[in-house]
Design a protein around this motif. Sequence first.
Motif, PDB file in Angstrom:
ATOM      1  N   PRO A   6       0.843  -1.200   0.000  1.00 45.35           N
ATOM      2  CA  PRO A   6       0.000   0.000   0.000  1.00 45.35           C
ATOM      3  C   PRO A   6       0.878   1.250   0.000  1.00 45.35           C
ATOM      4  O   PRO A   6       2.073   1.178   0.299  1.00 45.35           O
ATOM      5  CB  PRO A   6      -0.775  -0.119   1.317  1.00 45.35           C
ATOM      6  N   HIS A   7       0.286   2.375  -0.339  1.00 41.56           N
ATOM      7  CA  HIS A   7       1.025   3.631  -0.229  1.00 41.56           C
ATOM      8  C   HIS A   7       1.453   3.838   1.215  1.00 41.56           C
ATOM      9  O   HIS A   7       0.682   3.546   2.142  1.00 41.56           O
ATOM     10  CB  HIS A   7       0.151   4.807  -0.661  1.00 41.56           C
ATOM     11  N   PHE A   8       2.659   4.337   1.386  1.00 37.15           N
ATOM     12  CA  PHE A   8       3.121   4.589   2.746  1.00 37.15           C
ATOM     13  C   PHE A   8       2.207   5.600   3.427  1.00 37.15           C
ATOM     14  O   PHE A   8       1.820   6.618   2.835  1.00 37.15           O
ATOM     15  CB  PHE A   8       4.557   5.131   2.753  1.00 37.15           C
ATOM     16  N   ASP A   9       1.863   5.285   4.658  1.00 33.52           N
ATOM     17  CA  ASP A   9       0.988   6.156   5.438  1.00 33.52           C
ATOM     18  C   ASP A   9       1.505   6.144   6.884  1.00 33.52           C
ATOM     19  O   ASP A   9       1.458   5.099   7.546  1.00 33.52           O
ATOM     20  CB  ASP A   9      -0.451   5.605   5.383  1.00 33.52           C
ATOM     21  N   PRO A  10       2.013   7.264   7.363  1.00 31.68           N
ATOM     22  CA  PRO A  10       2.545   7.281   8.742  1.00 31.68           C
ATOM     23  C   PRO A  10       1.524   6.796   9.766  1.00 31.68           C
ATOM     24  O   PRO A  10       1.897   6.181  10.771  1.00 31.68           O
ATOM     25  CB  PRO A  10       2.899   8.761   8.969  1.00 31.68           C
ATOM     26  N   ASP A  11       0.248   7.025   9.496  1.00 29.42           N
ATOM     27  CA  ASP A  11      -0.786   6.606  10.448  1.00 29.42           C
ATOM     28  C   ASP A  11      -0.965   5.086  10.473  1.00 29.42           C
ATOM     29  O   ASP A  11      -1.543   4.545  11.418  1.00 29.42           O
ATOM     30  CB  ASP A  11      -2.126   7.275  10.117  1.00 29.42           C
ATOM     31  N   ALA A  12      -0.494   4.421   9.419  1.00 31.79           N
ATOM     32  CA  ALA A  12      -0.612   2.950   9.365  1.00 31.79           C
ATOM     33  C   ALA A  12       0.679   2.281   9.815  1.00 31.79           C
ATOM     34  O   ALA A  12       0.796   1.057   9.800  1.00 31.79           O
ATOM     35  CB  ALA A  12      -0.951   2.505   7.940  1.00 31.79           C
TER      36      ALA A  12
ATOM     37  N   ALA B 251      -0.397  -6.327   5.979  1.00 37.42           N
ATOM     38  CA  ALA B 251       0.254  -7.647   5.894  1.00 37.42           C
ATOM     39  C   ALA B 251       1.464  -7.636   4.957  1.00 37.42           C
ATOM     40  O   ALA B 251       2.511  -8.216   5.270  1.00 37.42           O
ATOM     41  CB  ALA B 251      -0.768  -8.682   5.425  1.00 37.42           C
ATOM     42  N   GLU B 252       1.350  -6.951   3.820  1.00 42.62           N
ATOM     43  CA  GLU B 252       2.482  -6.966   2.876  1.00 42.62           C
ATOM     44  C   GLU B 252       3.679  -6.203   3.432  1.00 42.62           C
ATOM     45  O   GLU B 252       4.833  -6.552   3.161  1.00 42.62           O
ATOM     46  CB  GLU B 252       2.052  -6.393   1.522  1.00 42.62           C
TER      47      GLU B 252
ATOM     48  N   ALA C 221       7.090   3.380  -6.924  1.00 50.41           N
ATOM     49  CA  ALA C 221       6.821   2.128  -6.189  1.00 50.41           C
ATOM     50  C   ALA C 221       8.003   1.744  -5.314  1.00 50.41           C
ATOM     51  O   ALA C 221       7.832   1.237  -4.198  1.00 50.41           O
ATOM     52  CB  ALA C 221       6.490   1.005  -7.176  1.00 50.41           C
ATOM     53  N   LEU C 222       9.218   1.980  -5.814  1.00 51.37           N
ATOM     54  CA  LEU C 222      10.395   1.620  -5.017  1.00 51.37           C
ATOM     55  C   LEU C 222      10.613   2.622  -3.886  1.00 51.37           C
ATOM     56  O   LEU C 222      10.963   2.246  -2.766  1.00 51.37           O
ATOM     57  CB  LEU C 222      11.638   1.524  -5.915  1.00 51.37           C
ATOM     58  N   LYS C 223      10.391   3.899  -4.172  1.00 51.95           N
ATOM     59  CA  LYS C 223      10.520   4.907  -3.099  1.00 51.95           C
ATOM     60  C   LYS C 223       9.514   4.595  -1.996  1.00 51.95           C
ATOM     61  O   LYS C 223       9.808   4.727  -0.799  1.00 51.95           O
ATOM     62  CB  LYS C 223      10.277   6.304  -3.683  1.00 51.95           C
ATOM     63  N   ASN C 224       8.315   4.175  -2.418  1.00 51.99           N
ATOM     64  CA  ASN C 224       7.279   3.813  -1.450  1.00 51.99           C
ATOM     65  C   ASN C 224       7.744   2.650  -0.572  1.00 51.99           C
ATOM     66  O   ASN C 224       7.618   2.675   0.658  1.00 51.99           O
ATOM     67  CB  ASN C 224       6.010   3.431  -2.219  1.00 51.99           C
ATOM     68  N   LEU C 225       8.333   1.632  -1.207  1.00 45.70           N
ATOM     69  CA  LEU C 225       8.863   0.486  -0.447  1.00 45.70           C
ATOM     70  C   LEU C 225       9.887   0.983   0.583  1.00 45.70           C
ATOM     71  O   LEU C 225       9.864   0.589   1.754  1.00 45.70           O
ATOM     72  CB  LEU C 225       9.499  -0.509  -1.415  1.00 45.70           C
ATOM     73  N   LEU C 226      10.762   1.873   0.130  1.00 43.66           N
ATOM     74  CA  LEU C 226      11.823   2.349   1.029  1.00 43.66           C
ATOM     75  C   LEU C 226      11.246   3.151   2.186  1.00 43.66           C
ATOM     76  O   LEU C 226      11.746   3.079   3.313  1.00 43.66           O
ATOM     77  CB  LEU C 226      12.844   3.160   0.231  1.00 43.66           C
ATOM     78  N   GLU C 227      10.173   3.899   1.928  1.00 45.27           N
ATOM     79  CA  GLU C 227       9.548   4.660   3.019  1.00 45.27           C
ATOM     80  C   GLU C 227       9.018   3.722   4.109  1.00 45.27           C
ATOM     81  O   GLU C 227       9.087   4.051   5.297  1.00 45.27           O
ATOM     82  CB  GLU C 227       8.434   5.554   2.457  1.00 45.27           C
ATOM     83  N   TRP C 228       8.538   2.545   3.704  1.00 45.27           N
ATOM     84  CA  TRP C 228       8.047   1.587   4.709  1.00 45.27           C
ATOM     85  C   TRP C 228       9.189   1.023   5.545  1.00 45.27           C
ATOM     86  O   TRP C 228       8.946   0.409   6.587  1.00 45.27           O
ATOM     87  CB  TRP C 228       7.287   0.443   4.024  1.00 45.27           C
ATOM     88  N   THR C 229      10.438   1.189   5.116  1.00 44.82           N
ATOM     89  CA  THR C 229      11.562   0.638   5.896  1.00 44.82           C
ATOM     90  C   THR C 229      12.084   1.636   6.926  1.00 44.82           C
ATOM     91  O   THR C 229      12.853   1.261   7.802  1.00 44.82           O
ATOM     92  CB  THR C 229      12.742   0.231   4.986  1.00 44.82           C
TER      93      THR C 229
END
Length: 169
Positions: free
Chosen positions: A39-45, A52-53, A81-89
């Motif tokens: 999903p799109h990175f969301d600080p609230d999530a 799950a992903e 999409a890759l920047k989004n993945l990195l934000e989740w890290t």
Amino acid sequence: VISGSTRAGSTNSAFAASAVAWPPDGVDVVAYDGLRRLPHFDPDADGDRVPAEVARLRAALEHADAVVFCTPEYAGTLPGALKNLLEWTVGATVLTGKPVAWVKVAADARRGDGAHENLATVLGYVQARIVDAACAHVPIGRDHIGDDGSVDDPALRAAIADAVSAVLA
Ligand SMILES: Cc1cc2nc3c(=O)[nH]c(=O)nc-3n(C[C@H](O)[C@H](O)[C@H](O)COP(=O)(O)O)c2cc1C
């Protein structure tokens, strides 16, 4: 191995598929396959209970001894999409201290510099350990990709395994 492309027939994903299919001796290579599902990175999530992903991504990164990125350049920088993945890290600090490198697969090694410069910025921000000596150019053309999505050229397969070995070494 993380490909920054979601395209079917991607040359970057062919690198990842080939690294899995022809790994260096004694190395278990995993290609992250969830880029489309994140999903799109969301600080609230981003807390104790994440989507799950995201949990799957973080567990895979925590488990990995090293990470190799292989990404196209989109509009002068990283694919969103890759920047989004990195934000989740970022919050999970799963890349902190992790040996990382990137491989360019564009035929012309000067192409994609914007993506790799931005990748270096983000990976520096999360305090990953960038292994400069393992950042390699392994040109993969669309005509090198077989029906299974990996490269069909033995010399390229060996170069891909060498690139994976380099970051672990
Ligand atoms: C939306 C979009 C933007 C792109 N922007 C750039 C760019 O800024 N610089 C570049 O060299 N190539 C650019 N490209 C070309 C891709 O980087 C190139 O086709 C790459 O090989 C795609 O990788 P893939 O085979 O893994 O999908 C762009 C492609 C797309 C679809």
